[in-house]
Design a protein around this motif. Sequence first.
Motif, PDB file in Angstrom:
ATOM      1  N   PRO A 142       0.807  -1.224   0.000  1.00 42.45           N
ATOM      2  CA  PRO A 142       0.000   0.000   0.000  1.00 42.45           C
ATOM      3  C   PRO A 142       0.840   1.274   0.000  1.00 42.45           C
ATOM      4  CG  PRO A 142      -0.850  -1.530   1.627  1.00 42.45           C
ATOM      5  CD  PRO A 142       0.435  -2.088   1.129  1.00 42.45           C
ATOM      6  N   ALA A 143       1.931   1.289   0.744  1.00 45.29           N
ATOM      7  CA  ALA A 143       2.781   2.484   0.779  1.00 45.29           C
ATOM      8  C   ALA A 143       3.466   2.690  -0.570  1.00 45.29           C
ATOM      9  CB  ALA A 143       3.823   2.366   1.887  1.00 45.29           C
ATOM     10  N   ILE A 144       3.926   1.619  -1.185  1.00 47.55           N
ATOM     11  CA  ILE A 144       4.566   1.730  -2.502  1.00 47.55           C
ATOM     12  C   ILE A 144       3.548   2.196  -3.536  1.00 47.55           C
ATOM     13  CG2 ILE A 144       5.654   0.395  -4.350  1.00 47.55           C
ATOM     14  CD1 ILE A 144       6.971  -1.292  -2.109  1.00 47.55           C
ATOM     15  N   PHE A 145       2.350   1.640  -3.488  1.00 42.14           N
ATOM     16  CA  PHE A 145       1.292   2.062  -4.413  1.00 42.14           C
ATOM     17  C   PHE A 145       0.966   3.542  -4.227  1.00 42.14           C
ATOM     18  CE2 PHE A 145      -3.205   2.732  -5.410  1.00 42.14           C
ATOM     19  CZ  PHE A 145      -3.219   2.349  -6.746  1.00 42.14           C
ATOM     20  N   TYR A 146       0.881   3.972  -2.979  1.00 39.25           N
ATOM     21  CA  TYR A 146       0.599   5.389  -2.715  1.00 39.25           C
ATOM     22  C   TYR A 146       1.698   6.275  -3.281  1.00 39.25           C
ATOM     23  CZ  TYR A 146      -0.179   9.792  -0.388  1.00 39.25           C
ATOM     24  OH  TYR A 146      -0.374  11.117  -0.148  1.00 39.25           O
ATOM     25  N   LEU A 147       2.949   5.912  -3.024  1.00 40.31           N
ATOM     26  CA  LEU A 147       4.066   6.742  -3.482  1.00 40.31           C
ATOM     27  C   LEU A 147       4.172   6.751  -5.006  1.00 40.31           C
ATOM     28  CD1 LEU A 147       6.707   5.833  -0.782  1.00 40.31           C
ATOM     29  CD2 LEU A 147       5.440   7.978  -1.021  1.00 40.31           C
ATOM     30  N   MET A 148       3.795   5.653  -5.646  1.00 40.54           N
ATOM     31  CA  MET A 148       3.849   5.607  -7.112  1.00 40.54           C
ATOM     32  C   MET A 148       2.727   6.427  -7.748  1.00 40.54           C
ATOM     33  SD  MET A 148       4.944   1.638  -7.729  1.00 40.54           S
ATOM     34  CE  MET A 148       4.444   1.691  -9.424  1.00 40.54           C
ATOM     35  N   THR A 149       1.585   6.526  -7.079  1.00 41.69           N
ATOM     36  CA  THR A 149       0.440   7.231  -7.662  1.00 41.69           C
ATOM     37  C   THR A 149       0.242   8.626  -7.089  1.00 41.69           C
ATOM     38  OG1 THR A 149      -1.050   6.214  -6.052  1.00 41.69           O
ATOM     39  CG2 THR A 149      -0.776   5.093  -8.175  1.00 41.69           C
ATOM     40  N   ALA A 150       1.048   9.043  -6.133  1.00 43.00           N
ATOM     41  CA  ALA A 150       0.874  10.360  -5.508  1.00 43.00           C
ATOM     42  C   ALA A 150       1.095  11.493  -6.495  1.00 43.00           C
ATOM     43  CB  ALA A 150       1.801  10.510  -4.312  1.00 43.00           C
ATOM     44  N   LYS A 151       1.979  11.301  -7.469  1.00 49.88           N
ATOM     45  CA  LYS A 151       2.238  12.375  -8.434  1.00 49.88           C
ATOM     46  C   LYS A 151       1.028  12.621  -9.331  1.00 49.88           C
ATOM     47  CE  LYS A 151       4.717   9.054 -11.200  1.00 49.88           C
ATOM     48  NZ  LYS A 151       6.013   8.607 -11.608  1.00 49.88           N
ATOM     49  N   TYR A 152       0.163  11.627  -9.485  1.00 48.98           N
ATOM     50  CA  TYR A 152      -1.031  11.797 -10.312  1.00 48.98           C
ATOM     51  C   TYR A 152      -2.187  12.435  -9.537  1.00 48.98           C
ATOM     52  CZ  TYR A 152       1.570   8.559 -13.198  1.00 48.98           C
ATOM     53  OH  TYR A 152       2.559   7.960 -13.926  1.00 48.98           O
ATOM     54  N   THR A 153      -2.238  12.198  -8.249  1.00 47.91           N
ATOM     55  CA  THR A 153      -3.345  12.733  -7.451  1.00 47.91           C
ATOM     56  C   THR A 153      -3.014  14.055  -6.794  1.00 47.91           C
ATOM     57  OG1 THR A 153      -2.602  11.454  -5.542  1.00 47.91           O
ATOM     58  CG2 THR A 153      -4.287  10.460  -6.942  1.00 47.91           C
ATOM     59  N   GLU A 154      -1.763  14.367  -6.620  1.00 44.29           N
ATOM     60  CA  GLU A 154      -1.299  15.608  -6.003  1.00 44.29           C
ATOM     61  C   GLU A 154      -2.013  15.889  -4.677  1.00 44.29           C
ATOM     62  OE1 GLU A 154      -1.385  18.916  -8.684  1.00 44.29           O
ATOM     63  OE2 GLU A 154      -0.676  17.698 -10.340  1.00 44.29           O
ATOM     64  N   PRO A 155      -1.626  15.214  -3.605  1.00 50.91           N
ATOM     65  CA  PRO A 155      -2.288  15.399  -2.308  1.00 50.91           C
ATOM     66  C   PRO A 155      -2.239  16.841  -1.803  1.00 50.91           C
ATOM     67  CG  PRO A 155      -0.765  13.544  -2.215  1.00 50.91           C
ATOM     68  CD  PRO A 155      -0.584  14.202  -3.532  1.00 50.91           C
ATOM     69  N   SER A 156      -1.204  17.583  -2.121  1.00 54.47           N
ATOM     70  CA  SER A 156      -1.126  18.974  -1.657  1.00 54.47           C
ATOM     71  C   SER A 156      -2.231  19.809  -2.297  1.00 54.47           C
ATOM     72  CB  SER A 156       0.241  19.572  -1.980  1.00 54.47           C
ATOM     73  OG  SER A 156       0.493  19.496  -3.374  1.00 54.47           O
ATOM     74  N   ARG A 157      -2.555  19.548  -3.570  1.00 53.63           N
ATOM     75  CA  ARG A 157      -3.648  20.273  -4.235  1.00 53.63           C
ATOM     76  C   ARG A 157      -4.985  19.894  -3.632  1.00 53.63           C
ATOM     77  NH1 ARG A 157      -7.200  19.129  -8.184  1.00 53.63           N
ATOM     78  NH2 ARG A 157      -6.241  17.111  -8.570  1.00 53.63           N
ATOM     79  N   ILE A 158      -5.177  18.618  -3.328  1.00 48.89           N
ATOM     80  CA  ILE A 158      -6.433  18.163  -2.731  1.00 48.89           C
ATOM     81  C   ILE A 158      -6.619  18.792  -1.355  1.00 48.89           C
ATOM     82  CG2 ILE A 158      -7.652  16.146  -1.825  1.00 48.89           C
ATOM     83  CD1 ILE A 158      -6.325  14.550  -4.114  1.00 48.89           C
ATOM     84  N   LEU A 159      -5.544  18.856  -0.569  1.00 50.11           N
ATOM     85  CA  LEU A 159      -5.629  19.453   0.765  1.00 50.11           C
ATOM     86  C   LEU A 159      -5.924  20.936   0.688  1.00 50.11           C
ATOM     87  CD1 LEU A 159      -2.719  17.619   2.585  1.00 50.11           C
ATOM     88  CD2 LEU A 159      -5.160  17.366   3.005  1.00 50.11           C
ATOM     89  N   SER A 160      -5.300  21.634  -0.276  1.00 49.23           N
ATOM     90  CA  SER A 160      -5.545  23.079  -0.373  1.00 49.23           C
ATOM     91  C   SER A 160      -6.967  23.373  -0.874  1.00 49.23           C
ATOM     92  CB  SER A 160      -4.519  23.731  -1.295  1.00 49.23           C
ATOM     93  OG  SER A 160      -4.673  23.269  -2.627  1.00 49.23           O
ATOM     94  N   GLU A 161      -7.493  22.575  -1.787  1.00 50.82           N
ATOM     95  CA  GLU A 161      -8.859  22.771  -2.264  1.00 50.82           C
ATOM     96  C   GLU A 161      -9.866  22.417  -1.191  1.00 50.82           C
ATOM     97  OE1 GLU A 161      -9.493  20.640  -5.842  1.00 50.82           O
ATOM     98  OE2 GLU A 161      -8.154  21.895  -7.033  1.00 50.82           O
ATOM     99  N   GLY A 162      -9.552  21.415  -0.386  1.00 55.23           N
ATOM    100  CA  GLY A 162     -10.467  21.038   0.697  1.00 55.23           C
ATOM    101  C   GLY A 162     -10.590  22.132   1.725  1.00 55.23           C
ATOM    102  N   GLY A 163      -9.517  22.865   1.981  1.00 54.56           N
ATOM    103  CA  GLY A 163      -9.562  23.954   2.943  1.00 54.56           C
ATOM    104  C   GLY A 163     -10.305  25.162   2.431  1.00 54.56           C
ATOM    105  N   ASN A 164     -10.356  25.341   1.111  1.00 56.09           N
ATOM    106  CA  ASN A 164     -11.037  26.482   0.535  1.00 56.09           C
ATOM    107  C   ASN A 164     -12.524  26.233   0.300  1.00 56.09           C
ATOM    108  OD1 ASN A 164      -8.648  27.869   0.426  1.00 56.09           O
ATOM    109  ND2 ASN A 164      -8.164  27.246  -1.666  1.00 56.09           N
TER     110      ASN A 164
END
Length: 166
Positions: A142-164
Amino acid sequence: MNFSLICRYTIVFIYYAFCLVLMMLLRPFLVKKIACGLGKSDRFKSIYAALYFFPVLTVLQAVGGGLLYYAFPYIILVLSLVTLAVYLSASEVESFKDLLVRKKRLVVLFSHWLLHAYGIISIPKLDKLEQDLPLLALVPAPAIFYLMTAKYTEPSRILSEGGNGH
């Protein structure tokens, strides 16, 4: 079922029995001594209320205890996966390099891996250990899968949009 399982399952019922006996013996004296100002019918309402709760708690333990016993490995696996994903996205880990920057992240990762390994080992009940041990190779998946797909989902963008509120 083995003896230790029966003891762990029934010890709660034994505790409820002790509580019921002690409540029936001691509570009337305590209520009489402490709640002198209340009317006679109001004094013993707490005893009657507790007499209703003990059967309810007993049924909940009888049903829920068995379900929890059999579902526990799956609950551990799901919680381990969800909390790992939430932690990695909240920490804005998007690569292996981000993971290695702080030791705290590695400690959290290894603790999740231990929980995940425990869940994987406890599902097959260790009937044939030599066949079940290769499943432990799935622990970092699961950690490897997350790290491999994180560049496609961009968690920082999701977190910033969730706060707005978007």
